[in-house]
Design a protein around this motif. Structure first.
Motif, mmCIF file in Angstrom:
data_model
loop_
_atom_site.group_PDB
_atom_site.id
_atom_site.type_symbol
_atom_site.label_atom_id
_atom_site.label_comp_id
_atom_site.label_asym_id
_atom_site.label_seq_id
_atom_site.Cartn_x
_atom_site.Cartn_y
_atom_site.Cartn_z
ATOM 1 N N VAL A 88 0.847 -1.196 0.000
ATOM 2 C CA VAL A 88 0.000 0.000 0.000
ATOM 3 C C VAL A 88 0.879 1.242 0.000
ATOM 4 O O VAL A 88 1.814 1.358 0.803
ATOM 5 C CB VAL A 88 -0.944 0.016 1.217
ATOM 6 N N ALA A 89 0.585 2.154 -0.917
ATOM 7 C CA ALA A 89 1.285 3.434 -0.989
ATOM 8 C C ALA A 89 0.276 4.540 -0.697
ATOM 9 O O ALA A 89 -0.632 4.794 -1.495
ATOM 10 C CB ALA A 89 1.894 3.628 -2.378
ATOM 11 N N LEU A 90 0.408 5.162 0.473
ATOM 12 C CA LEU A 90 -0.467 6.274 0.841
ATOM 13 C C LEU A 90 0.152 7.565 0.302
ATOM 14 O O LEU A 90 1.253 7.941 0.697
ATOM 15 C CB LEU A 90 -0.615 6.356 2.361
ATOM 16 N N VAL A 91 -0.569 8.206 -0.598
ATOM 17 C CA VAL A 91 -0.012 9.339 -1.333
ATOM 18 C C VAL A 91 -0.565 10.654 -0.795
ATOM 19 O O VAL A 91 -1.781 10.838 -0.712
ATOM 20 C CB VAL A 91 -0.331 9.212 -2.838
ATOM 21 N N GLU A 92 0.347 11.566 -0.461
ATOM 22 C CA GLU A 92 -0.033 12.919 -0.051
ATOM 23 C C GLU A 92 0.341 13.887 -1.154
ATOM 24 O O GLU A 92 1.504 13.993 -1.533
ATOM 25 C CB GLU A 92 0.666 13.294 1.250
ATOM 26 N N GLN A 93 -0.663 14.563 -1.657
ATOM 27 C CA GLN A 93 -0.465 15.515 -2.745
ATOM 28 C C GLN A 93 0.388 16.705 -2.277
ATOM 29 O O GLN A 93 0.439 17.025 -1.083
ATOM 30 C CB GLN A 93 -1.822 16.014 -3.238
ATOM 31 N N PRO A 94 1.067 17.377 -3.213
ATOM 32 C CA PRO A 94 1.945 18.492 -2.842
ATOM 33 C C PRO A 94 1.289 19.564 -1.983
ATOM 34 O O PRO A 94 1.938 20.122 -1.086
ATOM 35 C CB PRO A 94 2.377 19.043 -4.197
ATOM 36 N N TRP A 95 0.031 19.852 -2.227
ATOM 37 C CA TRP A 95 -0.614 20.907 -1.433
ATOM 38 C C TRP A 95 -0.720 20.525 0.041
ATOM 39 O O TRP A 95 -0.600 21.384 0.914
ATOM 40 C CB TRP A 95 -1.983 21.267 -2.005
ATOM 41 N N ARG A 96 -0.905 19.226 0.323
ATOM 42 C CA ARG A 96 -0.949 18.774 1.706
ATOM 43 C C ARG A 96 0.439 18.793 2.334
ATOM 44 O O ARG A 96 0.610 19.202 3.490
ATOM 45 C CB ARG A 96 -1.512 17.349 1.776
ATOM 46 N N VAL A 97 1.437 18.371 1.569
ATOM 47 C CA VAL A 97 2.816 18.376 2.069
ATOM 48 C C VAL A 97 3.255 19.802 2.399
ATOM 49 O O VAL A 97 3.985 20.035 3.372
ATOM 50 C CB VAL A 97 3.765 17.741 1.030
ATOM 51 N N ALA A 98 2.780 20.761 1.605
ATOM 52 C CA ALA A 98 3.136 22.172 1.818
ATOM 53 C C ALA A 98 2.348 22.812 2.959
ATOM 54 O O ALA A 98 2.594 23.971 3.306
ATOM 55 C CB ALA A 98 2.904 22.954 0.531
ATOM 56 N N GLY A 99 1.388 22.076 3.535
ATOM 57 C CA GLY A 99 0.626 22.601 4.664
ATOM 58 C C GLY A 99 -0.523 23.503 4.284
ATOM 59 O O GLY A 99 -1.075 24.215 5.136
ATOM 60 N N LYS A 100 -0.930 23.480 3.033
ATOM 61 C CA LYS A 100 -2.040 24.324 2.594
ATOM 62 C C LYS A 100 -3.369 23.718 3.027
ATOM 63 O O LYS A 100 -3.503 22.510 3.193
ATOM 64 C CB LYS A 100 -1.994 24.509 1.078
ATOM 65 N N LYS A 101 -4.369 24.582 3.176
ATOM 66 C CA LYS A 101 -5.673 24.150 3.680
ATOM 67 C C LYS A 101 -6.664 23.840 2.564
ATOM 68 O O LYS A 101 -7.659 23.147 2.795
ATOM 69 C CB LYS A 101 -6.264 25.243 4.588
ATOM 70 N N VAL A 102 -6.427 24.381 1.377
ATOM 71 C CA VAL A 102 -7.379 24.237 0.279
ATOM 72 C C VAL A 102 -6.711 23.533 -0.887
ATOM 73 O O VAL A 102 -5.597 23.887 -1.288
ATOM 74 C CB VAL A 102 -7.917 25.611 -0.169
ATOM 75 N N ALA A 103 -7.405 22.555 -1.443
ATOM 76 C CA ALA A 103 -6.868 21.824 -2.591
ATOM 77 C C ALA A 103 -6.860 22.705 -3.838
ATOM 78 O O ALA A 103 -7.744 23.538 -4.012
ATOM 79 C CB ALA A 103 -7.701 20.575 -2.853
#
Length: 241
Positions: A88-103
Motif C-alpha cells: 500500500v502506498a499512501l499518497v499525499e499531494q503536494p498541497w498537503r505536504v506544503a501545509g495548505k488548507k485548500v486543494a
C-alpha cells in the motif's frame, strides 16, 4: 528524491518524498508481508520500498480535498492489505505536504499524481490507482494515460451535495480500466442508487456518509463498516490478479 524509514507498531513503514511539477509530494509505503507475519518479506538488493518477496501489486491511494491519509478508510486498507500480498502506498499531494488548507484545481492535482507515477511503478509491479473523493477523481481521470492496472474509487463524489444535475459520471465511466467504487449508503455526494450503469463494480457500505462514518442508531459499528470495505477491496484485488 529522498527516503526515510521508520518502524511503527512492529511493521516497517517507509516514507519517500517525490518532486513533481506541482511541488514535493510524499508516499508512505506499507510493504506487503507474508501471511500471519508482522514483518515484511524483503527481496534481496531491494531498490524501492515496493520491492519485497511477498508483493504481487501496489495499491496507491490518495486523500480527498478536505483531509489527508489519516482517514478511517485509508487506515483500514493500509492495515488489512499487506497481509494479502498488496503493498500500500499512501499518497499525499503536494498541497498537503506544503501545509495548505485548500486543494488546488483538478489539473494541478493531476500533475502531482503524474509526477508520482514513476516512483509508484519503480518496482515493476502492477499499480492500482486509487483515492478517496477528490483523489478518486484524479485516479479515474489519469488511469488510461498512466497505464494503471485498475482504479479503486472510495467515496466517489458523483456530484456536489444537493446538485445531482452537475454529475461527474463521465470521469468515472471514462477510467478505461477495471474499477471498483466503494460508496456510503448515505453519502450526500452520491448515494449508490444514483450511480449510472457502466463497466465498473460498486460496493455499498450501509448507512455510511462521505467519510464512511455510520450513525449509532444504524446498529453497524465503525469496525464492521470498515470490514465491509476491506473485504470488498481485498476480494476485488485478488480477482484482478
Amino acid at each position: 528524491m529522498g527516503r526515510v524509514s521508520t518502524a511503527e507498531t512492529g511493521r516497517e513503514r517507509q516514507t519517500e518524498t517525490v518532486d513533481t511539477e506541482a511541488g514535493p509530494a510524499r508516499i508512505t509505503w506499507l510493504p506487503a508481508r507474508t501471511a500471519n507475519s508482522a514483518t515484511p518479506a524483503k527481496a534481496a538488493n531491494s531498490a524501492t520500498p515496493a520491492e519485497n518477496a511477498s508483493a504481487r501489486l501496489v495499491l496507491a491511494v490518495s486523500h480527498g480535498a478536505g483531509g489527508g491519509v489519516e482517514t478511517r478508510d485509508l487506515r483500514a486498507l493500509a492495515a488489512a492489505l499487506p497481509a494479502h500480498g498488496v503493498t500500500v502506498a499512501l499518497v499525499e499531494q503536494p498541497w498537503r505536504v506544503a501545509g495548505k488548507k485548500v486543494a488546488p484545481a483538478p489539473k494541478t492535482l493531476d500533475a502531482g499524481w503524474r509526477g508520482l507515477w514513476p516512483a509508484l511503478t519503480a518496482a515493476g509491479l502492477p499499480v492500482v490507482a486509487g483515492g478517496r473523493s477528490a483523489g478518486a477523481r484524479v485516479a479515474c481521470r489519469t488511469a488510461t494515460e498512466l497505464g494503471a492496472h485498475a482504479v479503486l474509487a472510495l467515496s466517489f463524489p458523483l456530484h456536489l451535495p444537493g446538485k445531482p444535475e452537475k454529475s461527474r459520471k463521465d470521469e468515472l465511466l471514462g477510467s478505461g480500466v477495471p474499477t471498483l467504487v466503494v460508496q456510503g449508503g448515505n453519502d450526500p455526494f452520491g448515494r449508490p442508487a444514483e450511480f449510472p450503469p457502466g463497466e465498473y463494480e460498486l460496493t455499498e457500505v450501509p448507512y455510511a456518509d462521505h467519510g464512511f462514518a455510520v450513525p449509532k442508531k444504524s446498529g453497524l459499528t465503525e469496525d464492521q463498516a470498515m470490514e465491509i470495505l476491506t473485504t470488498a477491496v481485498t476480494g476485488w484485488l485478488s480477482a484482478l490478479a
